[in-house]
Design an enzyme around this catalytic site. Structure first.
Site, PDB file in Angstrom:
ATOM      1  N   HIS A  17      -4.988   4.378   0.164  1.00  0.00           N
ATOM      2  CA  HIS A  17      -5.097   5.567  -0.681  1.00  0.00           C
ATOM      3  C   HIS A  17      -5.057   5.227  -2.166  1.00  0.00           C
ATOM      4  O   HIS A  17      -4.829   6.103  -2.989  1.00  0.00           O
ATOM      5  CB  HIS A  17      -3.988   6.567  -0.341  1.00  0.00           C
ATOM      6  CG  HIS A  17      -4.114   7.158   1.035  1.00  0.00           C
ATOM      7  ND1 HIS A  17      -3.248   8.130   1.511  1.00  0.00           N
ATOM      8  CD2 HIS A  17      -4.993   6.919   2.039  1.00  0.00           C
ATOM      9  CE1 HIS A  17      -3.587   8.448   2.752  1.00  0.00           C
ATOM     10  NE2 HIS A  17      -4.637   7.727   3.099  1.00  0.00           N
ATOM     11  N   ASP A  55      -1.991   4.210   3.788  1.00  0.00           N
ATOM     12  CA  ASP A  55      -1.524   5.107   2.730  1.00  0.00           C
ATOM     13  C   ASP A  55      -1.699   4.388   1.404  1.00  0.00           C
ATOM     14  O   ASP A  55      -2.563   3.519   1.284  1.00  0.00           O
ATOM     15  CB  ASP A  55      -0.077   5.535   2.986  1.00  0.00           C
ATOM     16  CG  ASP A  55       0.231   6.928   2.437  1.00  0.00           C
ATOM     17  OD1 ASP A  55       0.164   7.091   1.207  1.00  0.00           O
ATOM     18  OD2 ASP A  55       0.529   7.848   3.223  1.00  0.00           O
TER      19      ASP A  55
END
Length: 409
Positions: free
Chosen positions: A256, A233
């Site tokens: 991310h 993430d």
């Protein structure tokens, strides 16, 4: 025995004790104390019953060792020696009476319990209500997340526990440790002030859900530097209520990206002001320098944001403002006002055709956005790149290689 002989024997014993202490061999209640008052007393968790055997849960013994160190009234160090310890939910609760910052020295590996039922507060190891604490030691916190990722919720951390949290901590340091395969976020700083996070290695698979490397919320004066993060993430996410956050020298990927947000998901969220991200390298991430907000948000502001001196290596969405983030069927636009945002000296390659995508809210268009010295080229497999600027008119400066599109019109 005559009084004179007793005194002589006492002096001999006292001298021997002092000699042993000088050699670091004196002990008291499981702790070793140096002669000088400034020397930390060592509280070794094994002296309180924690076993480094990789099997026995030592949560209670770790808490007992912490309590003894925290309430010692003198400089103190809580030590996890080499070996593999197992723990479920552990809360290191303050306030402490130590006269200097208390140290938590993790030399070995702490393995998280795989029994999710023991985590009642959404956190594995939490340091709370402490003024002055240093977490260090070169050891590893292994969240053993593979045992739990199938139970992860959707957006956000879900119910899976954060590996390491600082909650309501003043003057804290997290440095020189490894965080591996967290169940939820790897680390979190929240409701805290004057925090330094440095020299961490954070690792989880690219497909591990909600395993942010570091999440910061409701905090001020947080300095983050020299982190190496590969996760599933955001490498770093800066949530609501933050002021004066400095992030530098982060190597990110997979992951991310380095994100402000997401903002505006919950009512009564607070403004974000003063976030700088500098001298970072992102490789193969799904986003780069990102600001993200929800539809139907409470009215709030995100301002004073700088992304500068960033290298993008095959990054999708290298520069992105997304005010429609994960909003599903919410028709009302975001009311997060984004102002005073600067993207400067960002260079490298884009793995997506749109390299710069500033998609701002129609209700509160972005203001004061700067694009300066942006030099992006297509990554292998991408024919050409373009830029898109919606509900914002950025100020342009320096050398710009953005491809075709609305941002340069």
């Amino acid at each position: 025995m005559a009084l004179r002989e007793i005194k002589a024997l006492y002096l001999v014993l006292a001298s021997a004790a002092l000699l042993l202490c000088n050699k670091g061999e004196c002990s008291s209640f499981g702790a070793r104390r140096g002669l000088a008052a400034a020397v930390e007393t060592v509280f070794d968790v094994t002296k309180f019953g924690a076993r480094p055997d990789g099997r026995t849960d030592g949560s209670l013994q770790m808490i007992r060792a912490w309590n003894a160190a925290c309430k010692s009234g003198a400089p103190a160090k809580l030590v996890f020696p080499p070996g593999k310890f197992v723990a479920g939910e552990v809360v290191f609760q303050g306030p402490c009476t130590t006269t200097t910052p208390i140290t938590i020295e993790i030399q070995g590996t702490i393995l998280s319990s795989t029994d999710l039922s023991v985590f009642t507060q959404g956190v594995w190891i939490s340091i709370e209500n402490v003024n002055g604490v240093i977490v260090t030691g070169g050891g590893t916190l292994d969240g053993r997340g593979a045992s739990a990722w199938e139970y992860a919720g959707g957006d956000g951390a879900g119910l899976l526990p954060v590996s390491l949290q600082m909650l309501k901590v003043q003057n804290g340091v997290i440095q020189n440790i490894n965080l591996l395969n967290s169940k939820g976020f790897h680390s979190k700083v929240t409701w805290s002030a004057n925090i330094t996070v440095s020299d961490l290695t954070i690792t989880a698979p690219a497909d591990s859900p909600n395993t942010d490397g570091l999440h910061i919320s409701s905090s001020q004066n947080v300095n983050v530097t020299n982190l190496t993060i590969a996760t599933g993430d955001d490498c770093i996410s800066v949530g609501e209520g933050n002021t004066n956050i400095a992030i530098s020298k982060v190597t990110c990927g997979p992951g991310h990206g380095i994100s402000i947000g997401s903002l505006g998901k919950r009512p009564a969220e607070k403004d974000v002001n003063g976030v700088t991200v500098t001298n970072c390298t992102l490789t193969g991430t799904t986003n780069g320098a990102r600001i993200k907000t929800y539809h139907a948000s409470p009215p709030m502001r995100a301002s004073g944001i700088v992304y500068e001196d960033i290298i993008m290596n095959g990054v999708r969405n290298p520069i992105i403002i997304d005010q429609h983030y994960n909003s599903g069927k919410k028709d009302q636009p975001s009311r997060v006002q984004i102002t005073d945002v600067h993207f400067r000296n960002i260079r490298g390659t884009s793995a997506s055709p749109v390299a710069v995508n500033l998609d701002c809210s129609q209700a509160v268009p972005c203001q004061g956005v700067e694009l300066a010295d942006i030099d992006l080229a297509p990554a292998p497999g991408v024919a050409a790149i373009s830029s898109a600027c919606i509900n914002t008119k950025p100020t342009l400066g320096g050398k710009l290689s953005l491809g075709q599109g609305g941002c340069q019109q």
